[in-house]
Design an enzyme around this catalytic site. Structure first.
Site, PDB file in Angstrom:
ATOM      1  N   TYR A 105       2.952 -64.633 -24.335  1.00 13.14           N
ATOM      2  CA  TYR A 105       3.379 -65.871 -23.498  1.00 13.14           C
ATOM      3  C   TYR A 105       2.502 -65.826 -22.278  1.00 13.14           C
ATOM      4  CZ  TYR A 105       6.028 -69.191 -21.093  1.00 13.14           C
ATOM      5  OH  TYR A 105       6.332 -70.541 -20.055  1.00 13.14           O
ATOM      6  N   GLU A 192       1.043 -74.061 -20.038  1.00 10.61           N
ATOM      7  CA  GLU A 192       1.796 -73.052 -20.846  1.00 10.61           C
ATOM      8  C   GLU A 192       1.062 -72.625 -22.150  1.00 10.61           C
ATOM      9  OE1 GLU A 192       6.123 -72.600 -21.619  1.00 10.61           O
ATOM     10  OE2 GLU A 192       5.366 -73.535 -23.350  1.00 10.61           O
TER      11      GLU A 192
END
Ligand code: GDP
Ligand code: MN
Length: 400
Positions: A105, A192
């Protein structure tokens, strides 16, 4: 403003980030054609991904792999039209399925409190970051970018090593810096990548090579900065915009729906915030934030009333106008006009002070509106009116 994965990927590519190529398809036949091209280019499998502005598409069945074009078409038929968290899927992304070795991530977010861009990373990629944050908060690495120089090389390296990406440090550094660059270039508040993935790709001579790529992308743009980026306005997905939000934007009204029962119509953002505070202090809950802006004419007031009444939870309306460039009598006329047209009758308390307040008061009294001299009184009356009507069936006038 949230934008779709495919559009977000476009913005990443513009900053030089590694994103495997993709196509967007709107029909099962288009999915098949795209899959045929992907397979002809050498892919073993195809991934078909729902394009909706919510996370967790994978879990909801909106991300599927296909072995051939026929299967891709069948999957496309299932995903298109599917409901994911209340949103109907109207398009899908088609790409070569990645052979994933490990998922990470990595995101750049605006940290308002620190007034810096915050880079957040985790070696626990693929799953939703909220879950990681709740279960294993120490599995998230946080690094603030330099306020003027941006993310420095050593900071990016620090992130790369913290995630265990030492073997891909060059690529990881470029990606981390690219995320911050994407954020700054587009005035985004979130960029993101989940998953950022190490993938295995055939090297051509029968060997395989590992590469770090952005497999998913989520970008949220700062609405207030959109006027600086006219081209980004084209990325707004009208299919997914709430009809009330769309109407508010078209009228130039700042409107944010909330969960309470007292509709608020105010001019000026600061006064709108104060009005919400006073409603709460009087024991009520605001149904919305609504700023009609400066100098609003009666037609805008009528539109604002329509936005408030579109919310079935609204049991009373509090109108609080401070007349500066906005003329009180114009607002009063707008309210009278709006009430004559509204399909649902809810009690309304009006407080207008400032420019042409006397004229406004006269018009409102003639039209038998409930008025209040002070803001506290207005809030108290609105809360009492909402209590009196809650639970009772709403009155519907003959005018529709
Ligand atoms: P999200 O669930 O909405 O975040 O959608 P993602 O694009 O992140 O996909 C969810 C999950 O599907 C990823 O974490 C991967 O595990 C898997 N996935 C997505 N794309 C691919 C792909 O190309 N190949 C493989 N094998 N898995 C994928
Ligand atoms: Mn994802």
């Amino acid at each position: 403003m949230k934008i779709q994965e495919a559009d977000a990927k476009q913005l990443l590519v513009a900053q030089g980030l590694p994103v495997p190529p993709w196509e967007v398809a709107r029909t099962p036949a288009e999915v098949r054609a795209a899959a045929e091209r992907v397979l002809a280019a050498g892919a073993d499998r195809v991934v078909v991904k729902a394009q909706v502005l919510v996370g967790g598409r994978g879990k909801a069945g909106g991300v599927r792999l296909a072995d051939d074009a026929g299967e891709a078409e069948a999957i496309g038929r299932q995903i298109l039209g599917m409901d994911i968290k209340g949103i109907t899927v109207r398009k899908v992304l088609v790409a070569a399925a990645a052979d994933i070795v490990k998922e990470f991530y990595l995101a750049a977010v605006l940290d308002r409190a620190a007034r810096r861009v915050l880079l957040m990373g985790s070696a626990e990629g693929g799953i939703e970051i909220e879950q990681v944050a709740a279960e294993r908060p120490d599995a998230i690495v946080r690094i603030h970018a330099h306020p003027t120089a941006g993310l420095l090389d050593w900071q990016a390296r620090q992130m790369a090593f913290a995630l265990g990406l030492g073997g891909h440090v060059r690529a990881a550094v470029a990606i981390a810096r690219g995320l911050v660059a994407t954020m700054v270039a587009n005035d985004a508040d979130l960029v993101e990548i989940n998953p950022l993935a190490i993938v295995r790709e055939p090297g051509g001579d029968g060997t395989f090579a590992e590469r770090l790529v952005c497999l998913d992308a989520k970008i949220s743009l700062d609405d207030s900065a959109l006027p600086r980026h006219p081209a980004l306005e084209d990325l707004r997905d009208l299919d997914e915009e709430d009809p009330t939000d769309r109407a508010a934007r078209a009228e130039g009204i700042s409107f944010i729906k909330l969960d309470g029962s007292i509709g608020c119509m105010v001019n000026g953002a600061g006064l709108a915030m104060t009005t919400m505070d006073l409603v709460k202090r009087a024991g009520g809950e605001p149904a919305n934030f609504l700023d009609i802006g400066g100098g609003a004419r009666s037609d805008k007031v009528a539109s604002a009333m329509g936005l408030i009444l579109a919310d079935p939870n609204v049991r009373a309306i509090l109108v609080n106008i401070f007349g500066g460039i906005t003329r009180g009598d114009e607002v009063a006329r707008g309210l009278i006009e709006a009430r004559a047209m509204q399909a649902r009758s809810v009690p309304m308390v009006v407080r207008i002070v400032g420019t042409n307040a006397e004229e406004a008061g006269r018009l409102l009294r003639e039209a038998r509106f409930e008025t209040a001299a002070s803001l506290d009184e207005a809030a108290a009356k609105a809360v009492a009116a909402a209590r009196a009507t809650s639970g009772a069936p709403t009155e519907v006038s003959s005018v529709s």
